[in-house]
Design an enzyme around this catalytic site. Structure first.
Site, PDB file in Angstrom:
ATOM      1  N   GLU A   1       3.905   8.645   0.875  1.00 59.70           N
ATOM      2  CA  GLU A   1       3.480   7.595   1.813  1.00 59.70           C
ATOM      3  C   GLU A   1       4.585   7.292   2.821  1.00 59.70           C
ATOM      4  OE1 GLU A   1       0.770   5.145   2.392  1.00 59.70           O
ATOM      5  OE2 GLU A   1      -0.208   6.946   1.681  1.00 59.70           O
TER       6      GLU A   1
ATOM      7  N   SER B   1       7.873   8.260  -2.482  1.00 60.77           N
ATOM      8  CA  SER B   1       6.462   8.587  -2.255  1.00 60.77           C
ATOM      9  C   SER B   1       6.227   9.295  -0.929  1.00 60.77           C
ATOM     10  CB  SER B   1       5.665   7.278  -2.266  1.00 60.77           C
ATOM     11  OG  SER B   1       4.386   7.488  -1.729  1.00 60.77           O
TER      12      SER B   1
ATOM     13  N   GLN C   1       0.299   5.165 -15.118  1.00 64.70           N
ATOM     14  CA  GLN C   1      -0.118   6.566 -15.307  1.00 64.70           C
ATOM     15  C   GLN C   1       1.080   7.472 -15.580  1.00 64.70           C
ATOM     16  OE1 GLN C   1      -2.781   9.478 -12.708  1.00 64.70           O
ATOM     17  NE2 GLN C   1      -0.773   9.298 -11.768  1.00 64.70           N
TER      18      GLN C   1
ATOM     19  N   TYR D   1       3.707  -1.236   1.494  1.00 68.81           N
ATOM     20  CA  TYR D   1       4.129  -0.424   0.334  1.00 68.81           C
ATOM     21  C   TYR D   1       5.060   0.689   0.783  1.00 68.81           C
ATOM     22  CZ  TYR D   1       3.769   3.320  -3.157  1.00 68.81           C
ATOM     23  OH  TYR D   1       4.059   4.334  -4.046  1.00 68.81           O
TER      24      TYR D   1
HETATM   25  P1  NAP Z   1       0.858   2.781 -11.670  1.00 71.82           P
HETATM   26  O1  NAP Z   1      -0.114   3.465 -12.582  1.00 71.82           O
HETATM   27  O2  NAP Z   1       0.373   1.755 -10.729  1.00 71.82           O
HETATM   28  O3  NAP Z   1       1.987   2.146 -12.613  1.00 71.82           O
HETATM   29  C1  NAP Z   1       2.918   1.222 -12.103  1.00 71.82           C
HETATM   30  C2  NAP Z   1       3.748   0.687 -13.247  1.00 71.82           C
HETATM   31  O4  NAP Z   1       4.654  -0.305 -12.720  1.00 71.82           O
HETATM   32  C3  NAP Z   1       2.932  -0.021 -14.339  1.00 71.82           C
HETATM   33  O5  NAP Z   1       3.535   0.230 -15.581  1.00 71.82           O
HETATM   34  C4  NAP Z   1       3.087  -1.488 -13.969  1.00 71.82           C
HETATM   35  O6  NAP Z   1       2.885  -2.371 -15.050  1.00 71.82           O
HETATM   36  C5  NAP Z   1       4.544  -1.475 -13.529  1.00 71.82           C
HETATM   37  N1  NAP Z   1       4.932  -2.663 -12.772  1.00 71.82           N
HETATM   38  C6  NAP Z   1       4.226  -3.292 -11.793  1.00 71.82           C
HETATM   39  N2  NAP Z   1       4.895  -4.374 -11.370  1.00 71.82           N
HETATM   40  C7  NAP Z   1       6.027  -4.446 -12.099  1.00 71.82           C
HETATM   41  C8  NAP Z   1       7.119  -5.347 -12.145  1.00 71.82           C
HETATM   42  N3  NAP Z   1       7.170  -6.421 -11.357  1.00 71.82           N
HETATM   43  N4  NAP Z   1       8.121  -5.103 -13.023  1.00 71.82           N
HETATM   44  C9  NAP Z   1       8.077  -4.024 -13.847  1.00 71.82           C
HETATM   45  N5  NAP Z   1       7.058  -3.148 -13.857  1.00 71.82           N
HETATM   46  C10 NAP Z   1       6.053  -3.353 -12.996  1.00 71.82           C
HETATM   47  O7  NAP Z   1       1.662   3.859 -10.804  1.00 71.82           O
HETATM   48  P2  NAP Z   1       1.878   5.433 -11.080  1.00 71.82           P
HETATM   49  O8  NAP Z   1       0.786   6.169 -10.402  1.00 71.82           O
HETATM   50  O9  NAP Z   1       2.170   5.657 -12.507  1.00 71.82           O
HETATM   51  O10 NAP Z   1       3.178   5.690 -10.208  1.00 71.82           O
HETATM   52  C11 NAP Z   1       4.488   5.572 -10.769  1.00 71.82           C
HETATM   53  C12 NAP Z   1       5.496   5.361  -9.662  1.00 71.82           C
HETATM   54  O11 NAP Z   1       5.468   6.466  -8.766  1.00 71.82           O
HETATM   55  C13 NAP Z   1       5.263   4.135  -8.800  1.00 71.82           C
HETATM   56  O12 NAP Z   1       6.520   3.655  -8.385  1.00 71.82           O
HETATM   57  C14 NAP Z   1       4.506   4.674  -7.608  1.00 71.82           C
HETATM   58  O13 NAP Z   1       4.686   3.843  -6.497  1.00 71.82           O
HETATM   59  C15 NAP Z   1       5.163   6.027  -7.444  1.00 71.82           C
HETATM   60  N6  NAP Z   1       4.350   7.089  -6.858  1.00 71.82           N
HETATM   61  C16 NAP Z   1       3.116   7.360  -7.351  1.00 71.82           C
HETATM   62  C17 NAP Z   1       2.394   8.415  -6.832  1.00 71.82           C
HETATM   63  C18 NAP Z   1       1.025   8.765  -7.357  1.00 71.82           C
HETATM   64  O14 NAP Z   1       0.300   9.486  -6.647  1.00 71.82           O
HETATM   65  N7  NAP Z   1       0.660   8.344  -8.553  1.00 71.82           N
HETATM   66  C19 NAP Z   1       2.945   9.193  -5.794  1.00 71.82           C
HETATM   67  C20 NAP Z   1       4.217   8.886  -5.333  1.00 71.82           C
HETATM   68  C21 NAP Z   1       4.932   7.838  -5.877  1.00 71.82           C
HETATM   69  P3  NAP Z   1       1.396  -2.884 -15.452  1.00 71.82           P
HETATM   70  O15 NAP Z   1       0.812  -1.783 -16.295  1.00 71.82           O
HETATM   71  O16 NAP Z   1       1.653  -4.138 -16.196  1.00 71.82           O
HETATM   72  O17 NAP Z   1       0.642  -3.063 -14.169  1.00 71.82           O
HETATM   73  N1  GDD Z   2      -8.212   3.236  -3.027  1.00 72.89           N
HETATM   74  C1  GDD Z   2      -9.222   3.600  -2.224  1.00 72.89           C
HETATM   75  N2  GDD Z   2     -10.451   3.029  -2.406  1.00 72.89           N
HETATM   76  N3  GDD Z   2      -8.991   4.523  -1.262  1.00 72.89           N
HETATM   77  C2  GDD Z   2     -10.034   4.898  -0.477  1.00 72.89           C
HETATM   78  C3  GDD Z   2     -11.319   4.348  -0.634  1.00 72.89           C
HETATM   79  C4  GDD Z   2     -11.528   3.358  -1.637  1.00 72.89           C
HETATM   80  O1  GDD Z   2     -12.616   2.828  -1.821  1.00 72.89           O
HETATM   81  N4  GDD Z   2     -12.137   4.938   0.279  1.00 72.89           N
HETATM   82  C5  GDD Z   2     -11.394   5.815   0.962  1.00 72.89           C
HETATM   83  N5  GDD Z   2     -10.108   5.795   0.522  1.00 72.89           N
HETATM   84  C6  GDD Z   2      -8.995   6.583   1.076  1.00 72.89           C
HETATM   85  C7  GDD Z   2      -7.796   5.735   1.482  1.00 72.89           C
HETATM   86  O2  GDD Z   2      -8.016   5.114   2.759  1.00 72.89           O
HETATM   87  C8  GDD Z   2      -6.701   6.813   1.529  1.00 72.89           C
HETATM   88  O3  GDD Z   2      -6.714   7.475   2.770  1.00 72.89           O
HETATM   89  C9  GDD Z   2      -7.133   7.790   0.436  1.00 72.89           C
HETATM   90  O4  GDD Z   2      -8.498   7.458   0.100  1.00 72.89           O
HETATM   91  C10 GDD Z   2      -6.282   7.737  -0.832  1.00 72.89           C
HETATM   92  O5  GDD Z   2      -6.188   6.384  -1.247  1.00 72.89           O
HETATM   93  P1  GDD Z   2      -5.580   6.005  -2.688  1.00 72.89           P
HETATM   94  O6  GDD Z   2      -6.233   6.806  -3.747  1.00 72.89           O
HETATM   95  O7  GDD Z   2      -5.615   4.524  -2.803  1.00 72.89           O
HETATM   96  O8  GDD Z   2      -4.069   6.559  -2.621  1.00 72.89           O
HETATM   97  P2  GDD Z   2      -2.953   6.471  -1.488  1.00 72.89           P
HETATM   98  O9  GDD Z   2      -2.803   7.842  -0.918  1.00 72.89           O
HETATM   99  O10 GDD Z   2      -3.192   5.363  -0.546  1.00 72.89           O
HETATM  100  O11 GDD Z   2      -1.657   6.076  -2.341  1.00 72.89           O
HETATM  101  C11 GDD Z   2      -1.368   6.754  -3.576  1.00 72.89           C
HETATM  102  O12 GDD Z   2      -0.542   7.868  -3.334  1.00 72.89           O
HETATM  103  C12 GDD Z   2       0.766   7.561  -2.827  1.00 72.89           C
HETATM  104  C13 GDD Z   2       1.474   8.898  -2.608  1.00 72.89           C
HETATM  105  O13 GDD Z   2       1.109   9.450  -1.377  1.00 72.89           O
HETATM  106  C14 GDD Z   2      -0.710   5.745  -4.506  1.00 72.89           C
HETATM  107  O14 GDD Z   2      -0.600   6.308  -5.784  1.00 72.89           O
HETATM  108  C15 GDD Z   2       0.694   5.384  -4.017  1.00 72.89           C
HETATM  109  O15 GDD Z   2       1.341   4.571  -5.000  1.00 72.89           O
HETATM  110  C16 GDD Z   2       1.475   6.678  -3.827  1.00 72.89           C
HETATM  111  O16 GDD Z   2       2.785   6.407  -3.383  1.00 72.89           O
END
Ligand code: NAP
Ligand code: GDD
Length: 347
Positions: free
Chosen positions: A135, A133, A12, A156
């Protein structure tokens, strides 16, 4: 022309960041891991034909392979490196703990070592962004700031804490420009379909089109600070344009429960979620993060960053996108094509 290298470009954030950097005149190189199915959907619109000259370049690579990362660093010679690659699903990390640590923690270390050695050999001063993150704060109560203690609640989150401290240590030990962005949850119509917001909007779109009846969810009481990914990738870039490398919290400062997200999304989708949502314990986590709400005053003051897309507009854009997607599925189904069941193991 500046050159950027992005790990996780197919995710994303990688897709929004690539768009942003290309629009700002950068040459963008992305690391793509080899998979048996295509994984470039989110960036295909930026990369129509590999035979036509473009400022977007894709390379096979993996955070598991130090040799490949070093090679890419040497041939690409980036000015800015964005480390977004990760196994980013919290629930999955309980099952795939060792793998998550290898990619998220040790993978970051591999990229940092390649970055350090390339910086030294080239004599240039490239800049590194680490995707940390919220998290990492885990059980520490809100509002969370740069000074809030980390209390990770999943493999994670533990891995992200390690990656964060590797980044800070490389900044201090080797005097490198390494910034760590502690980003709170950010979503978009491109969000992976097993994260709760997209799982909800995807299901609402399909329910509205009569393609699905039930939506199974876990804990509806947890609270998250949800922003839009397009706003948040801008903050990543701003951190690397700042005069000094630092750690920044990036957040909207508003938090909502999963139940509240359901309420707002259902209102837009014109679906009564209470008739369709059922509880399934498989979506619970052994240890949950109950409440995240960030205080991003530092980023707002030092970088001049602020989010432009509010919560309701974010939800609406996701619902609109998923109603359109479901409409397309319905058209395909009407033409006799099989419409696949959505979601993976946790979808
Ligand atoms: P995402 O949609 O899950 O994308 C993760 C990316 O990492 C994808 O391109 C995936 O490739 C790649 N990847 C997975 N395993 C890999 C490996 N072994 N080597 C190289 N690339 C690999 O995550 P995102 O939401 O864009 O988040 C981007 C970053 O920000 C992540 O590090 C995530 O943990 C961090 N983050 C996200 C959030 C959030 O709310 N979105 C918040 C805080 C931090 P594929 O497409 O092949 O799976
Ligand atoms: N995925 C998921 N699926 N979450 C659920 C569900 C379900 O069916 N039902 C309830 N939840 C609740 C989870 O227990 C959590 O409390 C909340 O929804 C958000 O879950 P996710 O959307 O999976 O995100 P996350 O907060 O655990 O993690 C995401 O945000 C982090 C930043 O705070 C991810 O993008 C992480 O990569 C990122 O670091």
């Amino acid at each position: 022309m500046k050159t950027a290298l992005i790990s996780g470009i197919t995710g994303q954030d990688g897709s929004y960041l690539a768009e942003f950097l290309l629009a700002n005149g950068y040459a963008v190189h992305g690391i793509v891991r080899r998979t048996s199915s295509f994984n470039t959907d989110r960036i295909d619109h930026l990369y129509a034909d590999p035979h036509v000259p473009s400022r977007l370049h894709l390379h096979y690579g993996d955070l598991a392979s130090a040799a490949r990362l070093r090679h890419l660093m040497e041939v690409i010679q980036p000015d800015e490196i964005y480390n977004l690659g990760a196994q980013s699903h919290v629930r999955v990390s309980f099952d795939e703990a060792e793998y998550t640590a290898d990619v998220v923690a040790t993978g970051t270390l591999r990229l940092l070592e390649a970055f350090r050695d390339y910086s030294k050999q080239s004599g240039s001063q490239p800049r590194f962004y680490q995707a940390s993150s919220s998290e990492m704060f885990g059980a520490s109560p809100p509002p969370q700031t740069e000074n809030t203690p980390f209390y990770p609640r999943s493999p994670y989150a533990c891995s992200k804490v390690a990656a964060h401290w590797y980044s800070v240590n490389f900044r201090e030990a080797y005097n490198l420009f390494v910034s760590s962005g502690i980003l709170f949850n950010h979503e978009s119509p491109r969000r992976g379909e097993t994260f709760v917001t997209r799982k909800i909007t995807r299901a609402l779109g399909r329910i509205r089109m009569g393609l699905q009846d039930k939506l199974y969810l876990g804990n509806l009481d947890s609270r998250r600070d949800w922003g839009h990914a397009a706003d948040f990738v801008r903050a990543m870039w701003m951190m690397l344009q700042h005069s000094v490398p630092e750690t920044f919290v990036v957040a909207t400062g508003e938090s909502y429960s999963v139940r509240e997200f359901l309420d707002v999304a259902s209102e837009y989708a014109e679906v009564d979620w209470r008739k369709h949502v059922e509880f399934d314990a498989r979506y619970l986590r052994p240890t949950e993060v109950d409440s995240l709400c960030g205080d991003s005053s530092k980023a707002r003051q030092l970088l001049g960053w602020k989010p432009e897309i509010g919560f309701r507009d974010l939800v609406k854009s996701m619902v609109d996108g998923d109603i359109e997607l479901a409409r397309q599925e319905l058209t395909l189904a009407g033409a006799g094509h099989t419409v696949s069941r959505r979601g993976g193991v946790y979808g």
